[in-house]
Structures are given as C-alpha cells and as structure tokens.
Design a protein around this motif. Structure first.
Motif, PDB file in Angstrom:
ATOM      1  N   GLN A 184      -6.618   8.551  -7.456  1.00 35.32           N
ATOM      2  CA  GLN A 184      -6.886   7.480  -6.504  1.00 35.32           C
ATOM      3  C   GLN A 184      -7.300   6.190  -7.230  1.00 35.32           C
ATOM      4  OE1 GLN A 184      -6.116   7.228  -3.581  1.00 35.32           O
ATOM      5  NE2 GLN A 184      -6.352   9.130  -2.421  1.00 35.32           N
TER       6      GLN A 184
ATOM      7  N   GLY B  87     -10.131  -1.293  -1.042  1.00 38.71           N
ATOM      8  CA  GLY B  87     -10.255   0.139  -0.880  1.00 38.71           C
ATOM      9  C   GLY B  87     -11.604   0.674  -1.311  1.00 38.71           C
TER      10      GLY B  87
ATOM     11  N   TRP C 234      -9.965   1.467   3.928  1.00 37.80           N
ATOM     12  CA  TRP C 234      -9.703   0.030   3.724  1.00 37.80           C
ATOM     13  C   TRP C 234     -10.648  -0.811   4.579  1.00 37.80           C
ATOM     14  CZ3 TRP C 234      -6.594  -0.875  -0.192  1.00 37.80           C
ATOM     15  CH2 TRP C 234      -5.744   0.151  -0.618  1.00 37.80           C
TER      16      TRP C 234
ATOM     17  N   MET D 216      -1.015   4.589  -1.570  1.00 36.60           N
ATOM     18  CA  MET D 216      -2.430   4.519  -1.273  1.00 36.60           C
ATOM     19  C   MET D 216      -2.793   5.219   0.030  1.00 36.60           C
ATOM     20  SD  MET D 216      -3.503   3.046  -3.856  1.00 36.60           S
ATOM     21  CE  MET D 216      -5.169   3.144  -3.292  1.00 36.60           C
TER      22      MET D 216
ATOM     23  N   LEU E 292      -5.288   2.646  -7.240  1.00 35.56           N
ATOM     24  CA  LEU E 292      -5.963   1.393  -6.903  1.00 35.56           C
ATOM     25  C   LEU E 292      -5.749   0.354  -7.992  1.00 35.56           C
ATOM     26  CD1 LEU E 292      -9.399   2.286  -5.282  1.00 35.56           C
ATOM     27  CD2 LEU E 292      -7.540   0.983  -4.275  1.00 35.56           C
TER      28      LEU E 292
ATOM     29  N   LYS F 145       0.835  -1.205   0.000  1.00 35.46           N
ATOM     30  CA  LYS F 145       0.000   0.000   0.000  1.00 35.46           C
ATOM     31  C   LYS F 145       0.863   1.246   0.000  1.00 35.46           C
ATOM     32  CE  LYS F 145      -3.839  -2.130   2.545  1.00 35.46           C
ATOM     33  NZ  LYS F 145      -4.597  -2.113   3.809  1.00 35.46           N
TER      34      LYS F 145
ATOM     35  N   VAL G 246      -8.785   6.979   0.499  1.00 41.48           N
ATOM     36  CA  VAL G 246      -9.146   5.568   0.376  1.00 41.48           C
ATOM     37  C   VAL G 246      -9.321   4.984   1.781  1.00 41.48           C
ATOM     38  CG1 VAL G 246      -8.463   3.308  -0.460  1.00 41.48           C
ATOM     39  CG2 VAL G 246      -7.924   5.346  -1.805  1.00 41.48           C
TER      40      VAL G 246
END
Length: 1563
Positions: free
Chosen positions: A21, A63, A98, A12, A25, A7, A96
């Motif tokens: 973003q 995400g 998670w 991220m 991803l 990540k 983002v």
C-alpha cells in the motif's frame, strides 16, 4: 475524474499488504505536479492552480493507510501466549481511506519534527513551530529512523485520527499557497483537541467511548501506549491547564477515565494506601508524570494529611481504630496490614521531613488530624513475650523508643509494661527506613529525653497491678539522677520536681517504697547508724517529716528535688533537739549522753563544736530546778568565777547531777554563764550613776573605782559596748583653780559625776573649762580604750567656740569695768593656749561664722578687742582705715594662719572696703564731714582692688549690699543708683528725678574711664545705666513723614546688590576662619544675606527723636533733632535719615548697621565703609588687595525684597501681582494704590483705556472695619505727600508664585476646597454693605470689579469650575442690586441672561493679566531675570527718552548752522546718555540712578545689548569726555574746544547718537 482514474490505474482501491500500500501511494503521489526552482513560471502557475483546487474544493485525494481488520496494536512480531504466530505489520492487509486536506478532516503527519533519531523528545511545541521547514516524510520510509513517531502514528490511527501520509514535497507545495492555520497538522494541540472529541458521535471523532473502562478493552490496549500518547500531549505549553475531559486518566484499578475537575484524582506514589478505593488515585506508573501539573489543574490533587485522614476513614472502621484506645494487632480484615502501616508511616515521614525543612509547623501539629487513629505499632511485655498493639497517635508519648544504652532503666520500664515502639516492622519492609524510624521516634518518648520518660511515668497509675521491685525503683532513680540536667523546669505545664516526687520509688527509714507527698517535708539521713533508737518513732510522728535513706547513686535526683541531706549532727540539731520534749524521759538522758560522749568529742577533733548544735543546746530546757520547772543552762551562773561569788546567791548555780565536774564542758557549751556580761556591767554602772546623782559619797567613790579597775582589766570583753559604758555618768570629775574661775565660772562647778564620752582630759582645761566637763586623773585609761569609750582627744569646735565666746565677752565686760589689769597675763596665757589649739586643729568655716562678730583679737596699740574680720596680716600703711581696718599685732605673728581662719585677710581686698562702707551706712546714711575722708578712702580702695582682682580673675565682692554715694553723698544701695553712660540723655531726662551716682570727679585715677570701672562691678551690684532706662525713638510725626527717596533707594540698591552681598559674606567668612579655623557653611552665608534684606532706609525732613521709658511712656521735653537713627520693628531694621545728611555720615551709619546685622562687630567697619563708596566692579579687586580669603557664594535674590519709591507707577505688565481680594493692611506695608480705572471712573467701559496704579506705603491705620473694604488708611505717595485712602482702593502686592497659579496641572499645589455657601455669604455681605452705605457709583463699580477679578477662573487655575460658578453668582447679585432687589441666601441658581459689557470687559482683563504673567514667567529664564527681579517704570522711561529726542534735535539744529561743533557733540552725548538711562528705567527703576553715576559706557554694558554697548563706546571715543568739550584746560594751548571739534566730528556724533536712540526705542 482524472484523479479517480489515476487511483484506479495505480491500484489504490484494492486491499494489499502494508508495504504494498505504501509503494502504491508512492507511485500515486508521483503524478502530482511539483514546483521547483528549475521550473518555469507558467508551470509554477499550473502547480499553484492545481493545489488550490485540491485544497479549497476539499478534494479527497490524500490517502490514509489502515489495517483492513483490527488495529495496528493487534499485530506483533513476537509469539503470543497461545504460541500462535501473528503476521508482521508490513505484511498485514491494509486499505487506503481518502480524505481531503481540510481542517479536521485530514492531518499532515509532522511527528518527525517532535522526535529525534535517538528516539527522544526533541523540543517544545513553541520551538518546533519555528522550524517546520521539513515535513515528516512517508511513515514507511522513516520507520527505522524514528521509532516513537511511527508508534505514535499507529496509536493515533487506531484512535481514528486521519493522519495523511504524503511526501514532503507535496506538503511544501500546499504550504506555499496557504497559511499554516488553514492546514491541519499532527501537533500536541491538535491531538488533544482530537482526544477531547470522544463523546461526539462522528466518524472523524476519537473512538474512546463509554469511559470509564478497562484500558485493555480500549483501543489504547496498554499503559505503554497511554504513556507515549501522554508524553506527546505534554509538549503542549498549556497541557496542565487543559486536562479537563482528556481521556488519559488511568486509575490504580486499570480503569481509563476522563479527567474531570468535579472528580479530581490523587497523584501520589503511595497507591497501596488506596487498596479499597483504587479509582480515586492515578496509576502509579503515570502518577509521577502529573506531579508537576498539580498547581495548574483542578482535575488532579496532591495527597495531604487531611486527605489521608479521609482516606483512612474510608478504608477502616471508626469503631475499631478511631476509639482513642490501644488495639490488639491481629490478622483481620478490619485491621491494616503491616505493609499498609509501613506505607502509611513512609508517607508521613516524607511529608514531615519536607515540612521540617520549610519550618512551617511541628510534628504534633502535622499529625493533629490523625491523632485519634490507633496506627502506631508497639509491643507490650506480657510474661516475657511481646504482644503487638496499634497505639493511638494521640498517646504516642506513652510509648518508648528502643532504650539503647540505658539497659537497666529500659529493663525496669519493660517489666512495668510500658509500650515499646516496633521499629523491626519498618526494617522488615525496607533497608532505607531511617526517616520512618526518625519520625515515629520523634512522636514517641525517647530514653534520651528524660522529660518524656517522666511524663510517661507520671501518667501511669502505680497503685493497682504493677509489681515494683527495689532494684527497678533504684534503676529508675539512677536514670533520673544521671539526667537531672536535661530535665526541664516545666513538663506539660507541671513542675518536673512535682512529677518526680510522685514516683513511688523512694526508700523510707522504715524500709518501704513510698512517694513523696507535697505537704510533708522530706529529709534524707546519711550515716544514721549509731544513733540511739529510743523514741525514734515518736519523734517522726511529732515532727511531721518524712525521713528517707540516702545513697550515692541517687544524689542527683535528691539535689533536683531539693531534698535536704542530714548528717548525724544535723539530725540532732534539726529533728531530735527541737522535738526533745516529745521523747520519753528515759530516752532523753541517753541522747544527751550520746551527744556528750560521742558527738561533742568528735567535733572537738575536727575543729570545735558546730554553732547550730551549740545553739540548740543553749535553747534546750533539760535541767529540772526547784518547783519542777525545766530551765536552760544559761539560767545559771558558774560557781568558779569570783565576781559572781560577790554578786549572786546559791540558788543561781546548777543543781545535781549537773554540778559534777564531768558536766562542766557540756554545760558551758549549753550556755552556763561564766563571765561578767556587758549587761551586768551596765546594770551595776547605772546603779552607781543613780547613787551619784544624790551626791558623791565614799561608797559611791569606792564603787566607781571597782568598776573602773574591772573595766581597765577586762575591757576586751566589752568590745562593741564601750560606747554605752562611756555614756553612763559614773566617773569622778576634775575641778579647776580660782585664777580661771575669776575670768568665767567652771561648768557645773565640778560637783557632778561625769561620763567618759562627755568629758575631756584635764590637760585641755584652758580651752574648755566653761563649756565642757573633765574626768579625774585617777580615771585615766589607755588611749585606745579612751577612744572606744568615746573620750575625745581634743575639744570639739563647738566647745572651743562656746568657751571662746564666753571668756572674750566676760573679758570685754571686765574691760569696761576697768578690772582687767591683774587678769591680762592670765588671759594672755589662756588665749595663747586657745590659739595653739586652733593652730593644731585648724579653724572650721562654722567656727569662723560663729565668731565673726566676736572680738577675738586684742590690739595693744589701740588697747581694745576687735573682730578678726578687721585684721589684715600683710597690709600697706595707706590701706589701713582707722577704726575699720587693722594690721595684725606683732605679738600674734606666729598665729597668722589662726587669724586667717577666724576671718582675717591675708591681703587687703575689695570686699574689706565694701564692709567699711556698709558700717558707715549703718552708722549714718548721709556721710558726715568727720567720716568723709574714711568714705572717700574706702571708695577709692574699693574700685582700685576691684580692678586689680578682675585682672587676675579672683573673686571681688561678697557682701549682701554694696553702698555707694549718690550726688548728695547719701550712701545708697548701688542697684538703685543710675550711672550716666550717655551724656546726650542726661539733659533730656531731668523730669524723671533719677538718683544718680556721685561719680569719680574726686578720684582722678578712676575718672579717666568711669564706664569701665562701673562695668567691673559684679552683676549683683551693678548700677542702672541711663541707656537701659530710656531709649531713643523717632517721633511719630517724623515716622509719618518718613519715606524712601532717591538717596535711600540708591544706597539700598547698593546693599541689595549681589556683588555687595557676596563681598560682605566674604568679609565675614574671613573673620570667622581667623577665629575658629573653619569657613562659613552655605546656611550661614544665606543667613547673612537674609539679614541684609531686613534693612530699610527712610528719609525724613527735619528728623526728630524722643526718649521713652521701658514702659513706653514718653520722657517729657526729650525731643531732639538727629541726622540718623536706627530702629527695629516688624522683623526689620529701619534706618531713618535726615534729608540733609551728608554722605560720610550716612555711610558711617550704614556701616554700623550692616556690621551689627551680619557679624556683630567681627569685621572691620573700614572695609564696609569703603565698599559703600566704591563701584561694585572693584569689590573683588579691593578684597584681593586686602588679602581677604575667597569664598564662593551665589546671592539668592527674591522678587519682592524691595519696592520702588512710593508714588512710582506700577507697570501694566505687573498688574497681575495686585491681589483683588480685600485685605486689612499693616503699618509700613507696601501696597498698590488704584489711581485710575476706566471701568470705575467712566460710565461705560473703555476698551482702549488702561488702569493706572502706583506704589504706596501704609503709614497709619485710621480704622479697621470688620468689612475690610471699609477700612481707612494713611499712605505715603512720595516726599511730604500723605493721603487718607479707603481700603477698597488698596491692593496687597503678592509674590510671583502666589499672584496667579500658572503651573501645569500636575504641579498644582493641593488647595483645600472652600465651601460654596461660605464664599457666597462673604460676597453677599460685601455687596450689601457697599450698596447700603455708599451711593458712589465709582465705589460700587470698584467693589464689583475686584470681586469679579478675584474669583475669575483665569486667575484661579486648577479651581475653574468652582470659580465659574461664583462669578455667575456675582453677576446675578450685582444685577439684582442694581435693579433694587435684595440678595439673600438660598436663592435660585443664577440664570444665563445676566451677561453685561462690564463683565465681558473684566473677563478680557483677567485673560490679559494671565498672558502678562506667562510672559513674565518666560522672561525669568534669561540670565538677568534669573538673578534679578526688576521694577520697571515705563512712564519714567518714556519721559527720559523724550528728553533725549529733544537734545538730539537741538544738536541737529545747531549742526545745520555750521557752528558750535563742540556743543553739537556735547548735546549728542547727553542725548545718548538720557537714552541709556531711559532703557534702565524701562528695565529696573531702582538701578537707573546708580547706573547714571557709573557713566554711559558702564551703564550701557550692563544692559547686556552688544550693539548698544558698541555704539556708546564709539560715541565716547569720538567726542571724548565732558570736560574736553567744555573747558580749554583739557586741551593743549592755545586750542579751545571750539577749535578742536570739527563738522565731521559733529556729524559722526549725531549719527551715533541717533542710532543709540533708535536702538533704545526698539528695546
């Protein structure tokens, strides 16, 4: 740790733009392992292990892209109202989050499967779940392809739903290792669950909190987002039923609510009606989305009239609009706006239109809950200006619709301030308001509906302030005149005529507008001008009638109200003249002069004076006579008629001024008497009649002449009254001469006045001078006038009959006095006149009856008068009976028809000679020698003519009594005589002393067939037949000895054979078709079969018969031996035969019986006789040769239609048919007789022993006891074998279907349950009586055995529990009785320790019988048992088989001696024959004997065993027939049977016979 590092390496954790973003991803997800078809198995295992770890350990590796600040809905590409430019969504700063791919934590985005690229909803949830093969890819990549899916994703993310953005291949890898239920997907169902989580305080729950609140204050922001979210949730199959707690309810106030069943919201497009309560209705934009869920959810509801009524009450004050009164409609907060009124009626119109389509109720019923609200817009004219009002809906019929074409009436109603419906209001708001106008018009009164207008006017009070003009009144009356046809008879339960009469619009004769009162008669006068006005007001007051003016335009309403219209003439007839005395005297003469000078001349011009006016003038008293009395014109006579000058005085003529010539016509019309009336004429005639009763003087004679002359001239004036005149005795009579009075005096001697109607013209003198009066020739009138006066043209039958009786009897008396010599010519002339009259008029039946005993015919040859009944116009000489029957005299040849009418006969007939016998009987009952020839001739001619008349079907006898001679020549009523029609009876009934008919020995012609001649007599004269007085019966002794035996059983089997039955049916059908050209139907054929089953044959040794009278008494000394006789009783036909009867005589008797049973003599007895003597196999061939029509009928044999010969054993496998219950028995009933039973006859039950029963026939009843077990009967057990048996040893033989109910449970018939106490009481009575009256252990065992078997559960299928309980009680009762204890009602429930070997043995027997019954049922499926019910005799079968074994053993022993081979073959054949007969006894003993006579081959073939039939056929082929083995004449000379039959033949015969015996033994 590796994924955390990944990540970081992919960047991220930082904040970036939306585009960046998604790119990060994509890069991040590219490091995830991927399993494809090209990868190896090890790699695939690694991929699977990876995703299992990620999934099941809930690793936060997925995400969710969300804005850093704010929401997606805050960004827009367009400028806002402040002209500030927002960033594009792709450039917004995002972060983002998670989450793990676990239930409720992260949702895989599959929205693309719900929306197509055209931005429309693709399919339902159910269909989508079948095709989830492609996961919706990364949202950024599909943004342009599915705009709505993108928008919905942003909305859900704004609402805090964790929607994972991953590529499809990652989802496919995860999907491969787990089930779909373990994943969380974005589906309508999951979205609804997520939305309902809003009250939960959780970071993963929906963030729609603190509802209700304005939608713009929520995360949805706009209605557009709400609608998109709602449409997606609608894809869920149960969306409508799961609205509860769903935060999607937007009200009209723009407040967002949760759906709640306790606070359901309205769904309607008429939201403007909720202007003051907007939170109770869904917003108009989303309301239609929920219409289809109204029936599924309680959270929403439809707007109905009841709800509208409550809504109205919440919206407006009841004190203002709910008073039931009109309300002035001004601009006010307390009153509805015009738009609100429009919406209100628009809603009602739509609802009412839909209701009318369904035809559920009417308009008024629909508006019942709103009727007290003033919500109907109207206008009322005030000073030519329309004032708006709101009218109560209840009073809608007080409002009229726009008048349309009825301008005049509409104007009048407006001027009368009648409210008018405001239709312009609805047209202002909408151009499509036809339904609203239609509905509002339907509740108001329409000009097209005169009923409603009349009801409206009848409710208005016209007595106060309304200004009614003449023009307006005329317009309203014209309107109703035009619409009278449309008016109903009843309006609101009041007659329409009554409502019309109350309208104050009618013009009276005085010029006023008035209403018509119910208690006054109303008359309308037309053309009333010209009538003198004098006394008119007094006339109206006196008559109590309302007189109104008429006009043509209002004629319809006058007709509707049944108002009578008067002309001037009617005015005088109905009003003025009836009330003439009420007018002043000065006005009376002017009105009379107006009638004389105007009305009467006008009437003469148009055809004469009308009768009503004439009648009123005749009743009018207007002439003042002496002493001040007022009289009618009819009280005076005309001075211009000469008759009245002679009949009346001066005071009876009119006084001045009416004696002037100008009043003549008026007075005559008014009733002045100018002609001689019928009353005056009748009065004068009666005066003359009174004077004439004292004697006929000259004055009386002159007056009669005056009256007769006046009558002849003026008879037309007396039409209708001439019959009255004809009845008055005022006419001069006619007198006859002395030559006639010498025979008989004239009626009244001709010295009294006579009446026309009771007299005849003198021309009829010879026919009536002794019985009727005659008027003088001077009083003769025309034929037409004579008829009207009642003068008869010819004498009546009564007068002629009475006159004829008078002169004939007088002449007879003169003849007896020898004083007729000089009167013969006069009498002959008189009788000739009478005969001529009768010839012209005819002789009536009444006259014939009255003169039948009168001597009306003179016989010159005999010099005597005789009755016409003894005359025959055409007769042969031998038919004449001197002194009783005569030929017509030649002098009366021309009057033959007259004599026939008086009773003479045209030809001789039987009735004529029956009368001769009757006269002889009255003369002397015993025929004397001098009358013997007369009687014989009369009897001979009587029967000769009866025979002749029967042939041509003419009537024979018509006398009260027919007298015939008995054996002693005494004439006797024929109905009391006895005719010997059976010579065999005559010698046997001498003791009865019967009176026999003489017979026909003296009459050779009649004696040839005396029975036929006797039968020719009509029913009312028939003699008693000897055979009808006594009948022949079998003596009681012979009946007692009678019993079926071998011969009777043989022929009964033939008759019951299906082939024989079918042959008889075929013969009957042939004869029936020949007669009625139609074949028998199956019902008729079955009736023939049932008739044959009624026949039973019983043999008797020395059969004796006796004669019995109709009352049952035996004729003494009437016994006689007979060979056969037939009797009918017990619904059967019994043929009793002597045991010495020969075959031909028996077949003849059976033929007669079968013929009477089946066809009543229609079929040839020859055919029946032939069938009885033939083999059944030849029946069809024989009938074909005889050309008998074919007929298909299958014989339906029953299992119990006949029984074996009494005394034969009942096979063990048929013991289940014996009913163990106790019964009483009838005579001639077949029963089972217990011969031996080991449980009864042995002290201990024998397990191996078997009970034995035989068939028996009840022949007599010695005693019938209340307790059936004690009855005593005489039963037959075979030839001359009678025994007296107790009822406990006799068993009723039940049919197969009732012996044991062995059916499946669903086939069990419904049996009415019996009461346990009743059953136990019966059992106690039987046991107590048996133990109390019998000391025999066998009798006690037998009773308890039968009781136990009768109630054993195995024999009462379907009632096992009940019967088990009864059996326990039986065991308990028996145990107590055997221990010396008493058994009484109400004892304890039996204990379980009452078991015994006896009852165990009975249980085994019940089970055994049940299994035997089941085996029998299984055998019924075979072809033989389906068509035949067997009566096997196993014991008899074993006896025959044992003898067959002995015969075969003898043949084998002889064979070993090596000689007599023909006898070896003969013995072998006979052994085989006995074996075959043994097989038949084992199958059906009734058929065994008949099969024996058919021969061994046929008998074997009918056993339906192919192997047996082959062996028997081979044996017969080897040995030949019987004669060939015994007699040499069957062989060629010089051979003998001993020479022909060899050792080989004998060996072969023995082997075949042995095989036959072995096979039969196995069978």
């Amino acid at each position: 740790m590796a994924m955390q590092s990944l990540k970081k390496r992919t960047g991220m954790f930082g904040e970036k733009s939306l585009r960046c973003q998604y790119q990060s991803l994509d890069h991040y997800y590219s490091f995830f392992p991927h399993r494809t078809s090209e990868t190896t198995g090890v790699w695939n295992d690694v991929v699977t292990s990876f995703y299992k770890d990620v999934l099941f350990n809930k690793r936060k590796l997925f995400g969710i892209v969300k804005p850093t600040n704010g929401m997606f809905s805050d960004f827009s590409k367009n400028k806002n109202e402040s002209n500030k430019i927002n960033l594009n969504k792709e450039d917004m700063t995002c972060k983002v989050l998670w989450v793990p791919a676990a239930n409720g934590k992260g949702y895989f985005n599959v929205l693309g499967s719900f929306f197509s690229q055209t931005d429309q909803v693709l399919q339902s949830v159910t269909d989508r779940e079948k095709d989830l093969t492609v996961l919706f890819p990364q949202m950024h990549e599909q943004k342009q392809k599915s705009k709505r899916a993108w928008q919905l994703t942003e909305i859900l993310k704004d609402l805090n739903m964790n929607i994972i953005d991953v590529p499809c291949w990652i989802y496919e890898n995860i999907k491969a290792i787990c089930t779909e239920s373990e994943l969380s997907l974005v589906t309508p169902e999951s979205v609804m669950q997520f939305l309902k989580s809003h009250p939960v305080d959780s970071k993963d729950s929906c963030n729609l909190e603190s509802l209700p609140q304005d939608i713009e204050a929520t995360y949805l922001k706009s209605i557009k987002s709400l609608k998109l979210l709602t449409k997606f949730c609608e894809m869920h199959a149960t969306f409508g039923s799961e609205l509860q707690s769903l935060p999607l309810a937007l009200t009209e106030s723009q407040q967002l609510h949760c759906f709640d069943a306790e606070k359901s919201l309205f769904v309607t497009r008429y939201t403007d009606l909720f202007v003051r309560i907007p939170d109770e209705v869904l917003d108009r934009e989303i309301s239609l989305m929920y219409t289809k869920y109204l029936k599924e959810s309680d959270c929403i509801k439809d707007l109905d009239v009841t709800s509208l009524a409550l809504l109205t009450e919440k919206t407006f004050s009841r004190d203002v609009l709910h008073t039931g009164k009109p309300v002035l409609w001004e601009d006010s907060e307390n009153l509805p706006t015009k738009k609100w009124i429009f919406q209100f009626w628009d809603y009602l119109s739509q609802q009412m239109c839909s209701i009318n389509e369904k035809e559920t109720s009417g308009t008024q019923t629909f508006l019942a809950e709103l009727e007290d609200w003033s919500l109907l817009p109207v206008r009322i004219e005030e000073k030519r200006k329309g004032i708006p009002f709101l009218y109560p809906i209840r009073n809608s019929k007080c409002v009229i619709v726009h008048p349309g074409s009825h301008d005049k009436c509409a104007t009048a109603l407006k001027n009368m301030k009648v409210p008018v419906l405001e239709k312009v209001l609805f047209q202002h708001f909408s151009n499509f308001c036809e339904d609203i106008i239609k509905v509002t018009s339907s509740v108001a009164a329409k000009m097209e509906n005169p009923d409603e207008i009349l009801k409206l006017l009848s409710d208005i009070d016209f007595s106060n302030s309304l200004d009614i003009t003449a023009e307006g009144s005329l317009a309203v009356l014209e309107y109703f005149s035009v619409n009278t046809v449309k008016l109903s008879d009843l309006i609101c339960e009041r007659p329409s005529q009554q409502l019309l009469r109350k309208l104050p619009f009618y013009q009276s004769m005085c010029g006023q507008q008035v209403a018509l009162q119910d208690d006054n008669e109303v008359l309308a006068v037309e053309h009333y001008y010209g009538v003198p006005s004098d006394g008119f007001s007094e006339l109206i007051r006196a008559s109590c009638k309302v007189l109104i003016k008429t006009c043509v335009q209002c004629r319809g309403i006058f007709e509707k109200l049944c108002i009578k219209t008067l002309t001037r003439e009617d005015l005088y007839v109905q009003i003025i003249l009836p009330n003439f005395e009420c007018m002043p005297s000065s006005a009376q003469l002017s009105h009379l002069e107006f009638i004389r000078d105007v009305i009467l001349p006008n009437m003469e011009e148009i055809g004469g004076v009308q009768k009503p006016l004439e009648d009123e003038l005749k009743k009018l008293r207007f002439i003042e006579a002496e002493e001040g009395l007022w009289q009618c014109a009819s009280d005076f006579y005309s001075p211009y008629e000469e008759v009245f000058k002679q009949m009346c005085n001066r005071s009876e003529f009119p006084p001045s001024p009416y004696d002037e010539e100008k009043w003549k016509t008026f007075l005559e019309i008014a009733g002045l008497t100018k002609d001689v009336s019928i009353e005056l004429y009748l009065t004068f005639a009666r005066k003359v009649e009174a004077l004439g009763s004292k004697g006929i003087t000259k004055d009386v004679s002159n007056k009669t002449k005056v009256l007769s002359s006046y009558l002849a001239k003026h008879h037309w004036r007396f039409q209708g009254h001439l019959s009255q005149i004809g009845e008055i005795r005022f006419v001069l009579p006619h007198t006859v001469g002395k030559e006639l009075t010498d025979i008989h005096p004239q009626l009244h001697e001709g010295k009294q006045l006579v009446a026309y109607c009771k007299s005849l013209h003198p021309d009829n003198c010879h026919c009536i001078w002794t019985s009727c009066s005659m008027f003088h020739k001077s009083a003769s009138l025309s034929s037409d006038l004579s008829y009207k006066l009642g003068i008869r043209a010819t004498p009546e039958d009564e007068d002629v009959t009475s006159h004829l009786r008078n002169i004939c009897r007088s002449f007879e008396k003169l003849q007896d006095q020898n004083s007729v010599s000089k009167l013969c010519l006069i009498m002959e002339s008189v009788m000739e006149s009478v005969y001529k009259h009768l010839k012209e008029t005819g002789v009536s039946d009444w006259m014939k009856h009255e003169l039948q005993d009168v001597c009306t015919v003179y016989i010159p040859e005999e010099e005597c008068m005789v009755p016409a009944l003894e005359i025959v116009t055409t007769i042969r000489s031998y038919e004449i009976v001197k002194g009783y029957v005569y030929a017509m005299p030649r002098t009366l040849t021309g009057f033959g028809q007259v004599l026939l009418g008086l009773g003479a006969s045209e030809k001789a007939h039987a009735n004529l000679y029956a009368c001769v016998l009757e006269k002889l009987y009255k003369k002397t009952q015993s025929v004397k020698e001098k009358d013997l020839c007369t009687a014989e001739k009369a009897i001979y001619l009587l029967f000769q003519f009866i025979e002749t008349q029967n042939k041509d079907s003419s009537a024979t006898l018509d006398v009260p009594t027919l007298y015939l001679p008995d054996a002693n020549w005494r004439l006797t009523d024929s109905r009391k005589l006895v005719f010997i029609d059976n010579d065999s009876f005559s010698d046997r009934v001498q003791s009865l002393g019967l009176q026999y008919f003489l017979g026909f020995e003296q009459f050779p012609y009649l004696n040839r067939d005396p029975q036929t001649h006797i039968n020719m007599l009509p029913d009312g004269y028939q003699l008693k037949m000897l055979s009808s007085l006594v009948q022949e019966f079998v003596t009681e002794e012979s009946k007692l000895k009678a019993c079926p035996r071998d011969l009777s059983q043989k022929y009964l089997d033939i008759i019951h054979d299906p082939d024989f039955v079918s042959a008889i049916v075929r013969l009957v059908n042939h004869m029936t078709f020949s007669g009625r050209k139609q074949s028998l139907d199956q019902t008729e054929a079955k009736t023939i079969e049932e008739q044959l089953r009624k026949l039973e044959i019983h043999e008797v040794e020395n059969l004796q018969t006796e004669l019995r009278q109709n009352d049952g008494g035996q004729v003494p000394q009437s016994e006689k031996k007979k060979s056969c006789i037939e009797e009918h009783f017990n619904a059967k036909v019994y043929l009793f035969i002597d045991d010495d009867i020969d075959t031909d005589e028996l077949c003849a008797a059976l033929t007669s019986t079968i013929d009477s049973l089946t066809s009543e003599g229609e079929i040839s007895r020859f055919h029946i006789n032939h069938l009885l003597k033939s083999d059944p196999e030849t029946y069809k061939e024989y009938l074909d040769v005889q050309s008998v029509r074919t007929y298909n009928y299958e014989c339906q044999l029953r299992e119990d239609y006949s029984f074996p010969i009494p005394g034969r054993s009942i096979p063990e496998d048929m013991h289940w048919r014996l009913d163990n219950s106790f019964h009483d028995f009838d005579e001639w009933e077949y029963v089972g007789l217990e011969v031996y039973d080991p449980v009864v006859d042995n002290d201990a039950p024998d397990e191996e022993g078997k009970p034995e029963y035989v068939y028996a026939l009840v022949k007599g009843i010695l005693s019938k006891e209340t307790l059936l077990v004690r009855g005593q009967y005489v039963v037959a057990l075979g030839k001359r074998h009678l025994e007296t048996i107790c009822g406990s040893r006799l068993y009723k033989i039940k049919s197969e279907n009732t012996a044991i109910v062995e059916l499946s449970q669903h086939e069990l018939p419904e049996v009415k349950p019996r009461d346990l106490n009743t059953v136990l009481k019966e059992i106690r009575n039987i046991l107590t009586e048996t133990w109390g009256t019998s000391t025999s252990l066998k009798e006690r065992r037998r009773v308890k055995k039968r009781l136990y078997l009768a109630w054993h559960p195995d024999k009462n299928i379907g009632n096992e529990d009940f019967c088990t309980k009864v059996c326990h009680y039986i065991q308990s009762y028996v145990t107590k009785l055997e221990n010396g204890q008493s058994i009484t009602e109400g004892g304890d429930v039996p204990a379980d320790d009452t078991d015994s070997s006896f009852f165990e043995h009975m249980g085994k027997r019940s089970s055994h019988q049940r299994s035997q019954y089941q085996q029998h049922q299984d055998q019924r499926d075979t072809s033989y048992n389906r068509n035949h019910s067997a009566h096997p005799q196993p014991e008899e079968a074993r006896q025959w088989l044992r003898q067959a074994t002995y015969d075969l053993r003898s043949a084998t022993d002889t064979l070993q001696l090596s000689r007599d081979y023909n006898w070896v073959c003969f013995k072998a054949l006979k052994a085989a024959e006995k074996a075959v007969i043994s097989a038949w006894y084992n199958r059906d003993a009734r058929k065994a004997q008949s099969q024996r006579e058919k021969g061994i081959i046929k008998a074997a073939s009918r056993l339906e065993n192919v192997r047996l039939s082959e062996l028997v056929t081979q044996l017969r082929n080897v040995v030949g027939d019987d004669d060939r083995m015994l007699f040499p004449d069957r062989l060629a000379c010089p051979n003998t049977p001993a020479d022909v039959y060899t050792e080989n033949t004998a060996i072969q015969a023995c082997e075949l016979a042995k095989s036959v015996l072995n096979l039969v033994e196995d069978m």
